[in-house]
Motif scaffolding. Structure first.
Motif, mmCIF file in Angstrom:
data_model
loop_
_atom_site.group_PDB
_atom_site.id
_atom_site.type_symbol
_atom_site.label_atom_id
_atom_site.label_comp_id
_atom_site.label_asym_id
_atom_site.label_seq_id
_atom_site.Cartn_x
_atom_site.Cartn_y
_atom_site.Cartn_z
ATOM 1 N N GLY A 21 0.820 -1.208 0.000
ATOM 2 C CA GLY A 21 0.000 0.000 0.000
ATOM 3 C C GLY A 21 0.853 1.257 0.000
ATOM 4 N N MET A 22 1.936 1.258 0.785
ATOM 5 C CA MET A 22 2.843 2.407 0.788
ATOM 6 C C MET A 22 3.508 2.606 -0.566
ATOM 7 N N TYR A 23 3.828 1.481 -1.209
ATOM 8 C CA TYR A 23 4.467 1.577 -2.519
ATOM 9 C C TYR A 23 3.501 2.115 -3.569
ATOM 10 N N LEU A 24 2.238 1.683 -3.490
ATOM 11 C CA LEU A 24 1.242 2.145 -4.458
ATOM 12 C C LEU A 24 0.966 3.637 -4.331
ATOM 13 N N THR A 25 1.156 4.167 -3.115
ATOM 14 C CA THR A 25 0.941 5.600 -2.909
ATOM 15 C C THR A 25 1.850 6.422 -3.823
ATOM 16 N N ARG A 26 3.041 5.934 -4.048
ATOM 17 C CA ARG A 26 3.994 6.657 -4.902
ATOM 18 C C ARG A 26 3.652 6.522 -6.380
ATOM 19 N N LEU A 27 2.988 5.430 -6.749
ATOM 20 C CA LEU A 27 2.723 5.170 -8.158
ATOM 21 C C LEU A 27 1.412 5.782 -8.646
ATOM 22 N N VAL A 207 8.011 5.480 12.534
ATOM 23 C CA VAL A 207 6.987 5.234 13.560
ATOM 24 C C VAL A 207 5.788 4.507 12.967
ATOM 25 N N THR A 208 5.341 4.936 11.798
ATOM 26 C CA THR A 208 4.199 4.305 11.137
ATOM 27 C C THR A 208 4.511 2.863 10.754
ATOM 28 N N VAL A 209 5.683 2.653 10.183
ATOM 29 C CA VAL A 209 6.082 1.296 9.794
ATOM 30 C C VAL A 209 6.169 0.392 11.023
#
Length: 253
Positions: A21-27, A207-209
């Motif tokens: 999900g974090m990776y998709l945020t960038r894409l 912190v989030t991770v």
């Protein structure tokens, strides 16, 4: 596959969903993550999270029920073991050999179920699923009662041995898992999707991770406890051997 290995796989899948999900945020283009889009995603994921929580609760209740049922059956078998030994003792001195055989069979079975406790003095001739109790029944049938009392004790001993054999087969049938694997896979998929939505909108900082790691670990721990309660003959959660060993201590007295 071991319970621990399954739990590790669940942890990797759930945490991997968050990182995806974090990776998709960038894409993804920013207009696809507008306020309205976020609201729709959050509502959808809330429904999936509710379903996953409900199913996890049902799985926990089912595993706990299975654990309680197996413990109850073990106590019942222990009581029947003592009763059979006492019945043979009341028959007379002719059953001394039968009682010795029965004690060795019980000791062998206890040592087989709880091998890590290493019962002392175990010398089993037979450790089959029902061969041992069948041999004992043949020896009881071979007895020649001399009066009505001995005939009654012989008949009672045979009935109790049949009950023990039936309980033994019932316990054998419960060795397999009661949790259906497609069911578990679907639940893990739901959790992975939910965590992917968390990662989609979460700030990307240590912190989030860390928080997502702890949450994923908690989910994997829940799955581990459920699987451990479903198979309580090994692992972290195990049925106590105390009732069986207490019964074994009473045999031959």
């Amino acid at each position: 596959m071991s319970t621990l290995a399954i739990s590790v796989i669940v942890f990797v899948c759930v945490l991997g969903g968050a990182l995806l999900g974090m990776y998709l945020t960038r894409l993804l283009p920013q207009h696809q993550l507008s306020g309205d889009a976020k609201d729709v995603i959050k509502v959808s994921m809330a429904m999936v999270a509710t379903l996953a929580a409900l199913v996890l609760g049902l799985m926990t209740a089912s595993a706990k029920s299975s654990l309680d049922d197996k413990e109850s059956k073990l106590r019942d078998i222990a009581a029947q073991i003592i009763l059979l030994d006492r019945t043979m003792a009341l028959y007379g001195a002719e059953t001394r050999e039968h009682r010795d055989l029965f004690k060795r069979l019980v000791a062998a079975r206890v040592n087989q179920i709880w091998p890590e406790e290493n019962a002392v003095g175990v010398a089993p001739e037979v450790i089959g699923s029902d061969t041992g109790i069948g041999l004992l029944q043949q020896k009881i049938l071979a007895l020649s009662p001399q009066n009505d009392a001995q005939r009654w004790f012989q008949s009672t001993a045979l009935q109790i041995s049949r009950d023990i054999a039936a309980a033994q087969w019932s316990t054998f049938q419960q060795v397999g898992s009661r949790i259906h694997w497609p069911f578990l896979v679907i639940v893990v998929f739901w959790l992975t999707v939910v965590f992917a939505s968390f990662g989609l909108f979460a700030p990307q900082n240590p912190v989030t991770v860390s928080a997502l790691c702890v949450a994923a670990l908690a989910v994997a721990g829940a799955i581990y406890l459920i699987l451990s309660m479903d198979q309580p003959y090994g692992g972290l959660i195990k049925i106590s051997s105390a009732p069986a060993r207490a019964a074994l201590d009473q045999l031959g007295r």
